[in-house]
Design a protein around this motif. Structure first.
Motif, PDB file in Angstrom:
ATOM      1  N   ASP A   1       0.843  -1.192   0.000  1.00 33.08           N
ATOM      2  CA  ASP A   1       0.000   0.000   0.000  1.00 33.08           C
ATOM      3  C   ASP A   1       0.878   1.241   0.000  1.00 33.08           C
ATOM      4  O   ASP A   1       1.924   1.269   0.603  1.00 33.08           O
ATOM      5  CB  ASP A   1      -0.924  -0.019   1.213  1.00 33.08           C
ATOM      6  N   SER A   2       0.457   2.272  -0.641  1.00 33.90           N
ATOM      7  CA  SER A   2       1.219   3.510  -0.733  1.00 33.90           C
ATOM      8  C   SER A   2       1.176   4.261   0.582  1.00 33.90           C
ATOM      9  O   SER A   2       0.141   4.389   1.213  1.00 33.90           O
ATOM     10  CB  SER A   2       0.627   4.383  -1.840  1.00 33.90           C
ATOM     11  N   LEU A   3       2.321   4.756   1.022  1.00 34.80           N
ATOM     12  CA  LEU A   3       2.383   5.551   2.241  1.00 34.80           C
ATOM     13  C   LEU A   3       1.453   6.748   2.127  1.00 34.80           C
ATOM     14  O   LEU A   3       0.703   7.059   3.041  1.00 34.80           O
ATOM     15  CB  LEU A   3       3.820   6.021   2.476  1.00 34.80           C
ATOM     16  N   ALA A   4       1.454   7.420   0.962  1.00 34.15           N
ATOM     17  CA  ALA A   4       0.621   8.611   0.790  1.00 34.15           C
ATOM     18  C   ALA A   4      -0.864   8.292   0.855  1.00 34.15           C
ATOM     19  O   ALA A   4      -1.650   9.096   1.327  1.00 34.15           O
ATOM     20  CB  ALA A   4       0.948   9.299  -0.536  1.00 34.15           C
ATOM     21  N   ALA A   5      -1.278   7.119   0.387  1.00 42.62           N
ATOM     22  CA  ALA A   5      -2.697   6.766   0.408  1.00 42.62           C
ATOM     23  C   ALA A   5      -3.133   6.318   1.790  1.00 42.62           C
ATOM     24  O   ALA A   5      -4.281   6.476   2.169  1.00 42.62           O
ATOM     25  CB  ALA A   5      -2.982   5.674  -0.608  1.00 42.62           C
ATOM     26  N   ALA A   6      -2.215   5.740   2.563  1.00 43.13           N
ATOM     27  CA  ALA A   6      -2.584   5.134   3.829  1.00 43.13           C
ATOM     28  C   ALA A   6      -2.368   6.048   5.032  1.00 43.13           C
ATOM     29  O   ALA A   6      -3.130   5.997   5.981  1.00 43.13           O
ATOM     30  CB  ALA A   6      -1.789   3.850   4.021  1.00 43.13           C
ATOM     31  N   ALA A   7      -1.341   6.831   5.029  1.00 38.72           N
ATOM     32  CA  ALA A   7      -0.937   7.566   6.227  1.00 38.72           C
ATOM     33  C   ALA A   7      -1.389   9.021   6.183  1.00 38.72           C
ATOM     34  O   ALA A   7      -1.251   9.676   5.161  1.00 38.72           O
ATOM     35  CB  ALA A   7       0.574   7.514   6.367  1.00 38.72           C
ATOM     36  N   PRO A   8      -1.925   9.495   7.295  1.00 45.12           N
ATOM     37  CA  PRO A   8      -2.261  10.925   7.338  1.00 45.12           C
ATOM     38  C   PRO A   8      -0.984  11.766   7.469  1.00 45.12           C
ATOM     39  O   PRO A   8      -0.284  11.688   8.463  1.00 45.12           O
ATOM     40  CB  PRO A   8      -3.142  11.041   8.581  1.00 45.12           C
TER      41      PRO A   8
ATOM     42  N   GLY B   1      -8.965   7.183  -0.263  1.00 53.21           N
ATOM     43  CA  GLY B   1      -8.299   6.042   0.357  1.00 53.21           C
ATOM     44  C   GLY B   1      -7.411   5.257  -0.583  1.00 53.21           C
ATOM     45  O   GLY B   1      -7.019   4.128  -0.283  1.00 53.21           O
ATOM     46  N   VAL B   2      -7.093   5.831  -1.732  1.00 50.71           N
ATOM     47  CA  VAL B   2      -6.248   5.172  -2.721  1.00 50.71           C
ATOM     48  C   VAL B   2      -5.432   6.259  -3.421  1.00 50.71           C
ATOM     49  O   VAL B   2      -5.903   7.377  -3.613  1.00 50.71           O
ATOM     50  CB  VAL B   2      -7.106   4.356  -3.716  1.00 50.71           C
ATOM     51  N   SER B   3      -4.199   5.932  -3.784  1.00 50.88           N
ATOM     52  CA  SER B   3      -3.357   6.929  -4.447  1.00 50.88           C
ATOM     53  C   SER B   3      -3.725   7.063  -5.915  1.00 50.88           C
ATOM     54  O   SER B   3      -4.259   6.133  -6.531  1.00 50.88           O
ATOM     55  CB  SER B   3      -1.876   6.542  -4.316  1.00 50.88           C
ATOM     56  N   PHE B   4      -3.410   8.213  -6.470  1.00 50.99           N
ATOM     57  CA  PHE B   4      -3.619   8.447  -7.900  1.00 50.99           C
ATOM     58  C   PHE B   4      -2.867   7.406  -8.724  1.00 50.99           C
ATOM     59  O   PHE B   4      -3.374   6.884  -9.713  1.00 50.99           O
ATOM     60  CB  PHE B   4      -3.161   9.870  -8.271  1.00 50.99           C
TER      61      PHE B   4
ATOM     62  N   THR C   1      14.099   4.544  -9.043  1.00 53.44           N
ATOM     63  CA  THR C   1      14.164   3.712 -10.246  1.00 53.44           C
ATOM     64  C   THR C   1      12.844   2.978 -10.471  1.00 53.44           C
ATOM     65  O   THR C   1      12.673   2.327 -11.495  1.00 53.44           O
ATOM     66  CB  THR C   1      15.309   2.676 -10.159  1.00 53.44           C
ATOM     67  N   ARG C   2      11.908   3.078  -9.519  1.00 51.51           N
ATOM     68  CA  ARG C   2      10.599   2.411  -9.605  1.00 51.51           C
ATOM     69  C   ARG C   2       9.498   3.430  -9.344  1.00 51.51           C
ATOM     70  O   ARG C   2       8.935   3.470  -8.262  1.00 51.51           O
ATOM     71  CB  ARG C   2      10.504   1.289  -8.559  1.00 51.51           C
ATOM     72  N   LEU C   3       9.196   4.260 -10.316  1.00 52.65           N
ATOM     73  CA  LEU C   3       8.210   5.326 -10.129  1.00 52.65           C
ATOM     74  C   LEU C   3       6.803   4.916 -10.540  1.00 52.65           C
ATOM     75  O   LEU C   3       5.880   5.706 -10.436  1.00 52.65           O
ATOM     76  CB  LEU C   3       8.641   6.585 -10.889  1.00 52.65           C
ATOM     77  N   GLU C   4       6.632   3.709 -11.047  1.00 52.15           N
ATOM     78  CA  GLU C   4       5.308   3.218 -11.411  1.00 52.15           C
ATOM     79  C   GLU C   4       4.714   2.442 -10.235  1.00 52.15           C
ATOM     80  O   GLU C   4       5.433   1.978  -9.356  1.00 52.15           O
ATOM     81  CB  GLU C   4       5.387   2.319 -12.648  1.00 52.15           C
ATOM     82  N   TRP C   5       3.407   2.284 -10.245  1.00 45.54           N
ATOM     83  CA  TRP C   5       2.717   1.522  -9.217  1.00 45.54           C
ATOM     84  C   TRP C   5       3.021   0.040  -9.412  1.00 45.54           C
ATOM     85  O   TRP C   5       3.055  -0.401 -10.564  1.00 45.54           O
ATOM     86  CB  TRP C   5       1.209   1.799  -9.296  1.00 45.54           C
ATOM     87  N   PRO C   6       3.224  -0.753  -8.412  1.00 45.20           N
ATOM     88  CA  PRO C   6       3.300  -0.377  -6.999  1.00 45.20           C
ATOM     89  C   PRO C   6       4.667   0.223  -6.672  1.00 45.20           C
ATOM     90  O   PRO C   6       5.691  -0.235  -7.155  1.00 45.20           O
ATOM     91  CB  PRO C   6       3.085  -1.690  -6.257  1.00 45.20           C
ATOM     92  N   PHE C   7       4.645   1.259  -5.850  1.00 46.20           N
ATOM     93  CA  PHE C   7       5.877   1.927  -5.453  1.00 46.20           C
ATOM     94  C   PHE C   7       6.762   0.997  -4.645  1.00 46.20           C
ATOM     95  O   PHE C   7       6.283   0.105  -3.956  1.00 46.20           O
ATOM     96  CB  PHE C   7       5.589   3.153  -4.584  1.00 46.20           C
ATOM     97  N   GLN C   8       8.029   1.268  -4.730  1.00 46.23           N
ATOM     98  CA  GLN C   8       9.003   0.596  -3.877  1.00 46.23           C
ATOM     99  C   GLN C   8       9.665   1.673  -3.036  1.00 46.23           C
ATOM    100  O   GLN C   8       9.961   2.759  -3.533  1.00 46.23           O
ATOM    101  CB  GLN C   8      10.060  -0.120  -4.730  1.00 46.23           C
ATOM    102  N   HIS C   9       9.863   1.378  -1.779  1.00 47.25           N
ATOM    103  CA  HIS C   9      10.566   2.302  -0.893  1.00 47.25           C
ATOM    104  C   HIS C   9      11.874   1.666  -0.458  1.00 47.25           C
ATOM    105  O   HIS C   9      11.950   0.451  -0.285  1.00 47.25           O
ATOM    106  CB  HIS C   9       9.705   2.640   0.327  1.00 47.25           C
ATOM    107  N   ARG C  10      12.869   2.494  -0.294  1.00 49.63           N
ATOM    108  CA  ARG C  10      14.170   2.016   0.151  1.00 49.63           C
ATOM    109  C   ARG C  10      14.134   1.813   1.658  1.00 49.63           C
ATOM    110  O   ARG C  10      13.601   2.649   2.381  1.00 49.63           O
ATOM    111  CB  ARG C  10      15.240   3.025  -0.231  1.00 49.63           C
ATOM    112  N   SER C  11      14.701   0.723   2.129  1.00 50.91           N
ATOM    113  CA  SER C  11      14.751   0.510   3.575  1.00 50.91           C
ATOM    114  C   SER C  11      15.922   1.279   4.176  1.00 50.91           C
ATOM    115  O   SER C  11      15.890   1.656   5.341  1.00 50.91           O
ATOM    116  CB  SER C  11      14.856  -0.977   3.906  1.00 50.91           C
ATOM    117  N   ASN C  12      16.956   1.518   3.362  1.00 48.38           N
ATOM    118  CA  ASN C  12      18.115   2.282   3.824  1.00 48.38           C
ATOM    119  C   ASN C  12      18.586   3.179   2.700  1.00 48.38           C
ATOM    120  O   ASN C  12      18.499   2.793   1.547  1.00 48.38           O
ATOM    121  CB  ASN C  12      19.248   1.342   4.248  1.00 48.38           C
TER     122      ASN C  12
END
Length: 176
Positions: A1-8, A35-38, A119-130
């Motif tokens: 789930d996208s951080l922007a769609a889920a988190a206030p 409740g869902v990202s663009f 490098t992954r700007l399409e859905w589903p997003f990937q976030h770096r852990s570090n």
């Protein structure tokens, strides 16, 4: 789930250089309630980044909320707009000038803030852990340690008197 769609989150966009109505933000009003990202909705419609036009994006939002509107506020250099980070928003600079802006995001300390994998700007997003982005704890306590948080300066620094402005009526004379 996208951080922007889920988190206030509260997002602050500040125009720094060459900010104008033609170079700032487009927003879809009330879209934070979807409740869902663009990006997720665009992927469902088979669209990639930059493929959907304003009218199409507005129609997607209106599928769920009839009174959504496309808003393009005029934000000039030094001005800011605050909005819910879940609001569908985009930046499209249609001027020949490079526009510079500062983007700040505020969230509760228990919401893990992660940097996107660019490098992954399409859905589903990937976030770096570090690395985890540095976060400034503005208020409260970070009991979960979900972020790499620092705190604001100690009260003793805040208690210093403000800097004074010095104005001279005449320029100083050269020595000698």
């Amino acid at each position: 789930d996208s951080l922007a769609a889920a988190a206030p989150l509260t997002t602050v966009w500040i125009g720094l250089e060459n900010a104008s109505k033609a170079s700032s933000l487009s927003l879809i009003s009330r879209s934070h309630l979807l409740g869902v990202s663009f990006q997720e909705v665009a992927a469902r419609h088979g669209k990639r980044r930059g493929d959907a036009g304003d009218a199409e994006v507005l129609a997607w939002a209106r599928d769920s909320i009839d009174d959504c509107e496309l808003v393009q506020p005029e934000i000039l250099n030094g001005q800011a707009i605050f909005f819910d980070g879940r609001l569908w928003h985009m930046s499209r600079n249609t001027t020949p000038c490079t526009r510079r802006a500062l983007l700040l995001q505020y969230a509760r300390p228990d919401i893990a803030i992660r940097m996107p994998d660019l490098t992954r700007l399409e859905w589903p997003f990937q976030h770096r852990s570090n690395p985890q982005p540095p976060c400034l704890l503005v208020r409260g306590f970070d009991m979960t340690l979900a972020n790499r948080s620092g705190s604001r300066p100690p009260a003793s620094i805040d208690a210093r008197p403000p800097l004074r402005t010095i104005r001279r009526a005449t320029p100083p004379r050269p020595a000698g």
